[in-house]
Scaffold this motif. Structure first.
Motif: not given
Length: 364
Positions: A1-8, A26-28
């Motif tokens: 499950x994805x816990x952290x996401x950095x977008x652009x 993306x960090x799971x």
């Protein structure tokens, strides 16, 4: 499950320096990640942005699907272990570990079992009343980890946290950190410039350079399938030569053609070849795929490090359990799977697209 996401995510400082340029990652949950790269590559800046200590100039940060870009650090379910540990020298071990819980005004009868559990997790049972000055570097780091995990974070950030230790302690703490992460089942994000640390501990590695992610993948992927020249040189020792992709599964370098395991490139495309030094086997000249002349040889305990030249003056680095005679021809044998073909300056996106395109053509 994805816990952290950095977008652009982009970070530009007041002096115009671009620390991060269009970072997407993306960090799971429940995995051990490493951000690996040289000084100034942007890895610590990513950590600070995830922690909330720094705000991105552009882009968003998500935690469990919620935008936390502007959320105060204290309100994030994230704790950080700093490079210098940031322990309070006037407080003993118990007081250091309990500090965050006291700030939350938790009752002492609830704090005591949580601190005991945290100290047990980092193998510091019986150290609660010790002064910080009485501890070794490795013990101080464990206290810093205990102070972080006692708050039950979902994510633990570690910023170059092994760099202050000597070689033996660093090796011990690599095992300790991995064991702690597996026991707790929380997400660890570890910043390091040390390739061995990243390869030995991580489920996945992000390799950074000049504020960009050059490649991400498992340690085996990163080591065996470097995406470009920078990654190949930064992750371990490599023999890198210019070459030409004749066709799928056939490549030319050192004026000879070889079978390889790579495909999906243009016929006759100029490429770079990577062969790891430990994948080169020394044999008799007539049995080798290449013949080289050994020029130097060092015994390093578990292997010999040999430097040799081929007929085109290409230098070869060889790691072998067998030594050889200097200034004499030796054969080098390697399997097709030991040859890795790289496109020059290929990005992770380019690599993924090429692989997907080739696999799609193969399935038709």
């Amino acid at each position: 499950m994805k816990i952290i996401e950095l977008k652009h995510v982009k970070k530009v400082y007041d002096d115009g320096f671009v620390a991060l340029n269009d970072i997407n990652l993306e960090i799971e949950s429940g995995k051990f990640y490493s951000l690996l790269g040289p000084s100034g590559s942007g890895k610590s800046t990513i950590l600070r942005i995830i922690a909330g200590f720094s705000r991105p100039t552009e882009g968003e940060v998500y935690f469990d699907g919620k935008d936390i870009t502007d959320l105060d650090p204290a309100k994030r379910q994230i704790n950080t272990v700093f490079q210098n540990y940031a322990l309070f020298p006037h407080l003993n071990v118990f007081e250091n570990v309990a500090f965050g819980l006291k700030i939350k005004k938790m009752p002492l009868n609830e704090i005591k079992p949580l601190v005991k559990e945290a100290l047990h997790t980092v193998r510091l049972d019986g150290y609660a009343n010790r002064e910080i000055s009485e501890l070794s570097g490795g013990q101080q780091q464990r206290v810093a980890i205990a102070r972080a995990i006692v708050n039950k974070p979902k994510v633990l950030l570690l910023d170059e946290s092994l760099s202050a230790l000597d070689k033996r302690l660093r090796k011990e703490m690599q095992f300790e950190l991995r064991a702690i992460q597996e026991k707790l089942g929380i997400t660890f994000i570890f910043v390091t410039h040390d390739q061995e640390e990243a390869l030995s501990m991580s489920d996945e590695i992000f390799v950074l350079n000049d504020g960009k992610i050059e490649q991400n993948g498992t340690p085996v992927d990163i080591y065996d399938e470097p995406i470009n020249n920078f990654v190949a040189r930064f992750i371990g020792d490599s023999n890198i030569l210019p070459g030409r992709m004749i066709k799928d599964f056939e490549v030319e370098f050192a004026n000879k053609r070889f079978q390889c395991a790579d495909a999906g490139m243009k016929p006759n495309e100029r490429v770079e070849i990577v062969i790891r030094p430990e994948d080169l086997d020394i044999t008799e000249p007539e049995k080798g795929k290449l013949v080289v002349i050994a020029k130097t040889q060092l015994f390093l305990g578990d292997h010999f490090e040999i430097k040799a030249l081929d007929s085109d003056e290409n230098e070869w680095l060889i790691h072998s359990t067998n030594g050889c005679e200097l200034n004499e021809p030796i054969g080098l044998f390697f399997d097709p799977e030991d040859i890795h073909v790289m496109r020059k300056h290929e990005s992770q996106e380019d690599f993924d697209a090429r692989l997907e395109s080739y696999e799609g053509e193969r399935d038709e």
